[in-house]
Each structure stands twice: as C-alpha cells, then as structure tokens.
Write a protein that holds these residues in place. Sequence first.
Motif: not given
Length: 372
Positions: A311-323
């Motif tokens: 797990e890594v903390a990131v700046g992200y506040d949109t819909d969950a997604m996998e890539i």
Amino acid sequence: MRITIERSNLLKSLNHVHRVVERRNTIPILSNVLLKADGQNLDMKATDLDLEITEATPASVEQSGATTVPAHLLYDIVRKLPDGSEVLLATSSDGGSMTVQSGRSKFSLQCLPESDFPDLTAGTFTHSFKLKATDLKMLIDRTQFAISTEETRYYLNGIFFHTIESKGELKLRAVATDGHRLARADVDAPSGSEGMPGIIIPRKTVGELQKLVDNPEVTVTVEVSDAKIRLTIGSIVMTSKLIDGTFPDYQRVIPTGNDKEMRVDCTTFAQAVDRVSTISSERGRAVKLALSEGQLMLTVNNPDSGSATEEVAVGYDTDAMEIGFNAKYLLDITAQLSGEEAIFLLADAGSPTLIRDTAGDDALYVLMPMRV
C-alpha cells in the motif's frame, strides 16, 4: 610518423573514438583507428561507416605522417601502461608496422595504409546551431530509454529531433517510442534551428553522444542535413548518418482527456513497484494498481511462486479504478523524474496513461496499460 604523447591524453582520446569500432568486422580497415600526426596534434578517427568520431589531441610531433592500427588493441595497450608515462608512437620505414613504446614496454602493431581508410563525407549541412551540453544531455537522458530495439520498425530505432511551436514558443523537441511507451522532452529552440528538417538519430549515435556530453560547461555545435548530423564537442567531431524513415505522428497517442489525477511520492512509488515485482518470474510481468481515495494498492500475482501487495499513500480523490502496467516500464519512467512527486493522469484501464514530472522540466511520458 614519429611522435611522443602523454599516456593520459592518448587514453582519453582513444576512449572516445575506439568505442565506435565494432569488435567483429568483415572489412579489416574498419577494425582500425586512423592516426594522423601533423603540427602539434595527433588526430584520431574511427568509423563503422554509419558513425564517425574524430578527435585532436596535443602531441610532440618529430615526424608527421599517418597510418591505421587496430583500435581495440591499441586502446588495451595504452590502458595498461602506467599513469603519468609518455608514449612513443613510430612507424617503420616501410609503413607496415608501428612501434608503441613506453618505459621498458615495447609493442609492434600491424598497420594498414591510411589511403584505405573510409571517409564519411559529410556533404553540405542546411542548418547549424549551438546547444548547451546540459540541454542536449537532458533531451537524450529523458527519452533514450524508450527507443525501440525492434529492427523491423527501424524508424523507431532512434530519437526524433525536431522543432515545434508549443504554447507560442519555438521548442527543440526529442521524442522516442517503442509502441508501449513514449518519452518526450523539450528545450527552448536555439537560434539557427528554425525550419530544420525532422531527424531521427540512431540508437548507437545517441549512446556515444550521451557519453561525450559529460562536461556541463561545453557548448555543442550541431549541424544538420536531411541525411547526416555533425556534432562538435570541444576537440571531438562526431558525424553520423541519420535513420532514413518517417517517424510516426506521435501527437496522436498523447492523451488529452485524462481527467483522473494521482500524485505520488516518486521514490516511495518506485521502491514499492520494485519490491512487489520481485515475485514475478519474467521482467515484463504486470503490476496491478488499484486506486481508491488517498490510497494505492500495488499487486503482483505469479501463479508459480505466489503474490505480493503493498500500500502507498497517494493524492487521489476520484472514482476507484484498477489498471495494470509493465513493472520495468514504470521503473524506467520514474528513474527519469527529477521532482519529488510524479503526476499520473489516467482515463480508464484500457487507455494510455500520461505521466508528468513536478520538477517543471518540459518532459512527459505516455505508458500503455497491460491486462491484469
């Protein structure tokens, strides 16, 4: 020919020119380096018929002349001579051999006549401009890793240099792609580069150039035509054929509508990718990025040996997604970023992702996703 030269000067110049010479050659003269003593200099030249490097180095010339000797052999001899020594180079009266003497060491090398040595005639150059070594190094360093090694798509086997207008300013741009990833870097276009033809500099030339632009104080003179490029770096002159092909329209693959932004600490992210990819057996194994608010979960599954997550903390506040991405490609790109944070601009699991640096240099990267 009879000259005396300092070992350090001879070694430095040989180091620059001998790398061009292929170790296996069907044409004997191409295994040789051309030595030409005149005035107060020794000029050296090596070529593989596509790329030619010449360098002048100071020497004490007793008798001027020219000959060619095996490049790698001469380099290995000089490399093994003691530091600070003087080297005597003298050709025999019939020109068939050359003596290399230093202290108690003496070598005799077979020569081939200078007249047999090919000349990569440059022809005329249509554009000439000067570029700071730091700018040229940045353009190469940021893009060189994305050069394709697939010989069938030969037009991708180099870096595409051209001028382009961006945000109202003229830029000199370098682009490389292998179809899976793309790297692009810009610097302000130097005067004289306006209207130059778009050129593809071959991979081998790029590699040699990267080693030669190591002095940040130097200004490089660049001369360009449709078929050749000549670069003058101090006392070194490098002439190379260009790749005769059309570079694809790379603008088409750079996404413009990617609206999901992730910011992540570059070092933390690279180390995490490196750790989880240890589990994969092949270099190209995909690493899955699962994004949710403020958090990124990296996963690698290997049916043979197990799985890994981090797990890594990131700046992200949109819909969950996998890539999914190729782990090695992710590491190649993050190694180029000089800012503390990397910015990922994503669209969906099947579309290319845009990666930018926060350091403010004009570089961007495009990475194609993998199925995971």
